[in-house]
Design an enzyme around this catalytic site. Structure first.
Site, mmCIF file in Angstrom:
data_model
loop_
_atom_site.group_PDB
_atom_site.id
_atom_site.type_symbol
_atom_site.label_atom_id
_atom_site.label_comp_id
_atom_site.label_asym_id
_atom_site.label_seq_id
_atom_site.Cartn_x
_atom_site.Cartn_y
_atom_site.Cartn_z
ATOM 1 N N GLY A 233 60.236 -34.682 43.339
ATOM 2 C CA GLY A 233 59.567 -33.665 42.732
ATOM 3 C C GLY A 233 59.824 -32.294 43.804
ATOM 4 N N GLY B 242 54.387 -19.004 53.940
ATOM 5 C CA GLY B 242 54.801 -17.866 54.646
ATOM 6 C C GLY B 242 54.598 -18.198 56.081
ATOM 7 C CG MET C 234 48.542 -26.070 43.416
ATOM 8 S SD MET C 234 49.713 -24.796 42.930
ATOM 9 C CE MET C 234 49.551 -24.707 41.221
ATOM 10 C CG LEU C 235 47.089 -29.627 49.373
ATOM 11 C CD1 LEU C 235 45.718 -29.784 49.974
ATOM 12 C CD2 LEU C 235 47.902 -28.773 50.138
ATOM 13 C CB ALA C 236 52.222 -33.908 48.563
ATOM 14 N N GLY D 156 50.222 -16.785 53.461
ATOM 15 C CA GLY D 156 49.512 -18.133 53.086
ATOM 16 C C GLY D 156 50.361 -19.382 53.844
ATOM 17 C CB SER E 222 53.194 -25.779 40.936
ATOM 18 O OG SER E 222 53.624 -26.255 42.290
ATOM 19 C CG HIS F 150 40.270 -40.807 79.080
ATOM 20 N ND1 HIS F 150 40.120 -39.540 78.848
ATOM 21 C CD2 HIS F 150 40.767 -41.029 80.348
ATOM 22 C CE1 HIS F 150 40.368 -38.867 80.080
ATOM 23 N NE2 HIS F 150 40.764 -39.666 80.891
HETATM 24 P P1 FAD Z 1 56.039 -31.709 41.668
HETATM 25 O O1 FAD Z 1 56.294 -32.305 42.846
HETATM 26 O O2 FAD Z 1 56.298 -30.112 41.483
HETATM 27 O O3 FAD Z 1 56.970 -32.527 40.583
HETATM 28 C C1 FAD Z 1 57.060 -32.235 39.025
HETATM 29 C C2 FAD Z 1 58.398 -32.769 38.800
HETATM 30 O O4 FAD Z 1 58.369 -32.506 37.239
HETATM 31 C C3 FAD Z 1 59.823 -31.874 39.339
HETATM 32 O O5 FAD Z 1 60.645 -32.800 40.065
HETATM 33 C C4 FAD Z 1 60.147 -31.176 37.915
HETATM 34 O O6 FAD Z 1 61.667 -31.172 38.051
HETATM 35 C C5 FAD Z 1 59.657 -32.237 36.862
HETATM 36 N N1 FAD Z 1 59.669 -31.690 35.740
HETATM 37 C C6 FAD Z 1 58.698 -30.525 35.309
HETATM 38 N N2 FAD Z 1 59.027 -30.412 33.974
HETATM 39 C C7 FAD Z 1 59.650 -31.550 33.488
HETATM 40 C C8 FAD Z 1 60.102 -31.571 32.197
HETATM 41 N N3 FAD Z 1 59.767 -31.213 31.213
HETATM 42 N N4 FAD Z 1 61.039 -32.906 32.066
HETATM 43 C C9 FAD Z 1 61.176 -33.836 32.864
HETATM 44 N N5 FAD Z 1 60.850 -33.202 34.225
HETATM 45 C C10 FAD Z 1 60.226 -32.126 34.660
HETATM 46 N N6 FAD Z 1 51.838 -30.286 49.837
HETATM 47 C C11 FAD Z 1 51.337 -30.975 50.931
HETATM 48 O O7 FAD Z 1 50.453 -31.691 50.507
HETATM 49 N N7 FAD Z 1 52.164 -31.086 52.220
HETATM 50 C C12 FAD Z 1 52.836 -30.047 52.632
HETATM 51 O O8 FAD Z 1 53.290 -30.296 53.556
HETATM 52 C C13 FAD Z 1 53.690 -29.226 51.555
HETATM 53 N N8 FAD Z 1 54.628 -28.558 51.655
HETATM 54 C C14 FAD Z 1 55.133 -27.725 50.788
HETATM 55 C C15 FAD Z 1 56.024 -26.945 51.097
HETATM 56 C C16 FAD Z 1 56.809 -26.186 50.184
HETATM 57 C C17 FAD Z 1 57.940 -25.121 50.483
HETATM 58 C C18 FAD Z 1 56.156 -26.209 48.875
HETATM 59 C C19 FAD Z 1 56.958 -25.514 47.732
HETATM 60 C C20 FAD Z 1 55.269 -26.869 48.566
HETATM 61 C C21 FAD Z 1 54.609 -27.828 49.616
HETATM 62 N N9 FAD Z 1 53.642 -28.778 49.087
HETATM 63 C C22 FAD Z 1 53.118 -29.481 50.305
HETATM 64 C C23 FAD Z 1 52.950 -28.823 47.807
HETATM 65 C C24 FAD Z 1 53.584 -30.007 47.221
HETATM 66 O O9 FAD Z 1 54.986 -29.978 47.256
HETATM 67 C C25 FAD Z 1 52.964 -30.042 45.893
HETATM 68 O O10 FAD Z 1 51.394 -29.988 45.906
HETATM 69 C C26 FAD Z 1 53.384 -31.370 45.141
HETATM 70 O O11 FAD Z 1 54.514 -31.546 45.079
HETATM 71 C C27 FAD Z 1 52.947 -31.368 43.681
HETATM 72 O O12 FAD Z 1 53.390 -32.703 43.150
HETATM 73 P P2 FAD Z 1 53.554 -32.890 41.492
HETATM 74 O O13 FAD Z 1 53.770 -34.395 41.270
HETATM 75 O O14 FAD Z 1 52.280 -32.247 40.713
HETATM 76 O O15 FAD Z 1 54.605 -31.851 41.103
HETATM 77 P P1 NAI Z 2 49.118 -19.408 49.407
HETATM 78 O O1 NAI Z 2 48.154 -19.212 48.164
HETATM 79 O O2 NAI Z 2 48.854 -20.389 50.383
HETATM 80 O O3 NAI Z 2 49.192 -18.034 49.930
HETATM 81 C C1 NAI Z 2 49.756 -16.760 49.336
HETATM 82 C C2 NAI Z 2 49.227 -15.658 49.851
HETATM 83 O O4 NAI Z 2 49.815 -14.621 49.305
HETATM 84 C C3 NAI Z 2 47.691 -15.369 50.210
HETATM 85 O O5 NAI Z 2 47.240 -15.234 51.380
HETATM 86 C C4 NAI Z 2 47.458 -14.006 49.289
HETATM 87 O O6 NAI Z 2 46.245 -13.350 49.732
HETATM 88 C C5 NAI Z 2 48.696 -13.400 49.393
HETATM 89 N N1 NAI Z 2 49.250 -12.622 48.250
HETATM 90 C C6 NAI Z 2 49.052 -12.713 47.003
HETATM 91 N N2 NAI Z 2 49.597 -11.894 46.266
HETATM 92 C C7 NAI Z 2 50.014 -10.808 47.358
HETATM 93 C C8 NAI Z 2 51.044 -9.757 47.307
HETATM 94 N N3 NAI Z 2 51.029 -9.158 46.211
HETATM 95 N N4 NAI Z 2 51.150 -9.141 48.478
HETATM 96 C C9 NAI Z 2 51.057 -9.641 49.601
HETATM 97 N N5 NAI Z 2 50.219 -11.123 49.741
HETATM 98 C C10 NAI Z 2 49.905 -11.280 48.525
HETATM 99 O O7 NAI Z 2 50.680 -19.722 48.546
HETATM 100 P P2 NAI Z 2 51.871 -20.080 49.283
HETATM 101 O O8 NAI Z 2 52.125 -19.974 50.700
HETATM 102 O O9 NAI Z 2 52.818 -19.360 48.218
HETATM 103 O O10 NAI Z 2 51.805 -21.671 48.885
HETATM 104 C C11 NAI Z 2 51.691 -22.119 47.636
HETATM 105 C C12 NAI Z 2 50.859 -23.474 47.593
HETATM 106 O O11 NAI Z 2 52.010 -24.441 48.059
HETATM 107 C C13 NAI Z 2 49.962 -23.601 48.744
HETATM 108 O O12 NAI Z 2 48.784 -23.124 48.183
HETATM 109 C C14 NAI Z 2 49.732 -24.872 49.237
HETATM 110 O O13 NAI Z 2 48.872 -25.741 48.204
HETATM 111 C C15 NAI Z 2 51.146 -25.554 48.891
HETATM 112 N N6 NAI Z 2 51.668 -25.653 50.095
HETATM 113 C C16 NAI Z 2 51.113 -26.682 50.862
HETATM 114 C C17 NAI Z 2 51.790 -26.895 52.382
HETATM 115 C C18 NAI Z 2 51.180 -27.648 53.200
HETATM 116 O O14 NAI Z 2 49.875 -28.517 52.853
HETATM 117 N N7 NAI Z 2 51.024 -28.002 54.413
HETATM 118 C C19 NAI Z 2 53.038 -26.172 52.651
HETATM 119 C C20 NAI Z 2 53.522 -25.132 51.882
HETATM 120 C C21 NAI Z 2 52.936 -25.190 50.544
#
Ligand code: FAD
Ligand code: NAI
Length: 463
Positions: A41, A182, A316-318, A179, A142, A442
């Protein structure tokens, strides 16, 4: 006749693949549909794992450049081999996604390759072939939210996916959205030499986190060289051959200004991805934010169709998606699992890290809960001093009457690892005193957690 399964999971992200494995472990016949060329994913392919690989590598670069000399380690001129760094990231991703394929084989989960659609309750079609299932689990994850006037080309104007693939360090990176994405990816490129400006609509970064942490984090990132334009919105971004012209406007209205960037990262949040699934035709209801509506047991509005992960409500967390995957599989096997959303931690993998679990002070005030706060700085901890990592603190919030831990907020070295102790304590319904009376080794950073717990009763020892 179509092949039939007990469970067909659509989407092989951390929600879907974990659900499929757990269901198979419990004796069910399971298939998982994934349209991407590799399993895992967003998280494994273009999210958690590649971003953490680049965070780790860029941290080493910054350390070699600016921190090692302080420890008496002289390394001579430090240079960046970005192609190698990116290749390493690809290797890390490759190993992880192959690992999931191995686990599917080990657990006899069938990978149905291609895009899945629900044609009727109990029926899934994949690339023109129809399959039957007693249960269908939607785990389609997502995608990043677009912004009007800012057209993503994944080269000059990128989402996180493009920002993980840059082949050159941009001179000036403008990040739209202060967020998690970013700040993590902004940190990567700042460490590698980019000038980074974060444009955030609200008056502070990281909405939803503890207010004190937000302020301190912004100060630390600014000290590291990241620039912030808070209370500001981007109204347009136009790419040309050499860069991007952005138009900014105060969120409250006022005079416009322009800003030139080499690359723009659009990171204003993510939204559920359900395109092409056929939900409307089959009658699966969405909420007002496009999330699949589920009850407390992951049931959608159509019997036999379930949903988990980023596609439904909640953070939205893994790890949240994984826990839901496990809980749903166990439920389908007739067990009675329980998932406690109050103890889902969140971590931002910058340096220092930021981590949180449970309620913030703002939430407790809003709910009218009387609480006590205990706070302890890393500066007063021997191990943090030895590491040279003095920024930040641990804050523990406990119920004023019962002393039960209600939340914890950490900014500092290894905050993401330290928060696990508090999540466990909260899961067990522990009091701040329980944490304070637990012997912590410690010299470790975990002593800061103990001291913060002691501080809830004003009994911290080393300050
Ligand atoms: P996804 O991981 O999005 O998987 C969904 C899968 O479904 C995809 O592979 C897609 O191709 C497939 N799919 C969709 N529609 C179909 C279909 N119709 N048929 C077949 N396949 C389909 N979360 C953390 O907890 N820690 C982090 O450090 C973290 N870092 C992140 C960094 C970035 C840059 C991003 C973008 C996200 C990050 N996240 C992090 C968020 C995390 O990736 C998501 O919360 C997590 O992947 C959600 O898991 P999911 O299984 O719901 O969906
Ligand atoms: P986010 O929801 O964390 O942050 C988005 C930011 O954009 C907010 O601060 C919001 O106020 C701002 N914003 C919204 N509209 C705007 C606009 N028009 N102009 C300027 N600022 C604006 O979303 P982000 O960073 O895109 O991450 C998405 C999701 O992915 C997170 O919510 C998180 O669940 C997941 N994620 C988790 C990570 C982790 O667990 N370490 C790492 C990366 C992603």
């Amino acid at each position: 006749m179509s092949e039939s399964f007990d469970v067909i999971v659509i989407g092989a992200g951390p929600g879907g693949y974990v659900c499929a494995i757990r269901a198979a472990q419990l004796g069910m016949k399971v298939a998982c549909v994934e349209k991407r060329a590799t399993l895992g994913g967003t998280c494994l392919n273009v999210g958690c794992i590649p971003s953490k690989a680049l965070l780790q590598s860029s941290e080493h670069f910054e350390e070699a450049k600016h921190k090692l000399a302080e420890h008496g380690v002289n390394v001579g001129p430090v240079s960046l081999d970005l192609a190698r760094m990116q290749a390493r990231k690809a290797e890390v991703v490759g190993a992880n996604v192959k690992g999931v394929e191995f686990l599917f084989r080990k657990n006899k989960v069938t990978w149905l390759k291609g895009a899945g659609a629900i044609t009727a309750p109990g029926k899934v079609s994949v690339e023109g072939k129809e399959y039957a299932a007693k249960h269908i689990v939607i785990a389609t994850g997502s995608e990043s939210i677009p912004l009007r006037g800012v057209e993503v080309d994944e080269k000059r104007i990128v989402t996180s996916t493009g920002a993980l693939e840059l082949a050159q360090v941009p001179g000036h990176l403008v990040v739209i959205g202060g967020g998690v994405i970013g700040l993590e990816l902004g940190s990567v490129w700042r460490r590698l030499g980019a000038e980074v400006t974060v444009v955030e609509y609200l008056d502070a970064i990281l909405p939803g986190m503890d207010g004190e942490i937000r302020k301190q984090f912004e100060r630390i990132l600014a000290k590291q060289g990241m620039r912030f334009r808070l209370g500001t919105k981007v109204t347009s971004a136009k790419a040309d051959a050499t860069g991007v012209d952005l138009t900014l406007e105060p969120a409250a209205g006022g005079a416009r200004e322009t800003l030139r960037a080499d690359v723009v990262l659009l990171a204003i949040g993510r939204r559920p991805y359900t395109e092409g699934l056929g939900l409307e035709a089959v009658g699966v209801a969405l909420d007002e934010r496009g999330r699949i509506r589920t009850d407390a047991h992951f049931a959608t509005s159509v019997p036999g169709i379930w949903a988990i992960g980023d596609a439904i409500a909640g953070p939205m967390l893994a790890h949240k998606a994984e826990e839901e995957g496990v809980a749903l599989a166990e439920q389908l096997a007739g067990q009675k699992p329980h998932l406690n959303y109050d103890t889902v931690p969140s971590v931002i993998y910058t340096w220092p890290e930021v981590a949180a679990v449970g309620a913030t002070e703002e939430q407790l005030k809003e709910r009218g809960v009387a609480y006590k706060a205990g706070k302890f700085p890393f500066m007063a901890n021997g191990r943090a001093r030895a590491m040279g990592e003095l920024d930040g603190f641990v804050k523990i919030l406990a119920d004023a009457r019962t002393d039960r831990v209600l939340g914890a907020h950490i900014i500092g070295p290894d905050a993401g690892t330290l928060i696990a102790e508090i999540a466990l304590a909260m899961e067990f319904g522990a009091s701040a005193e329980d944490v304070a009376r637990t012997c912590h080794a410690h010299p470790t950073l975990s002593e800061v957690v103990k001291e913060a717990a002691l501080a809830v009763e004003g009994r911290a020892l080393h300050i």
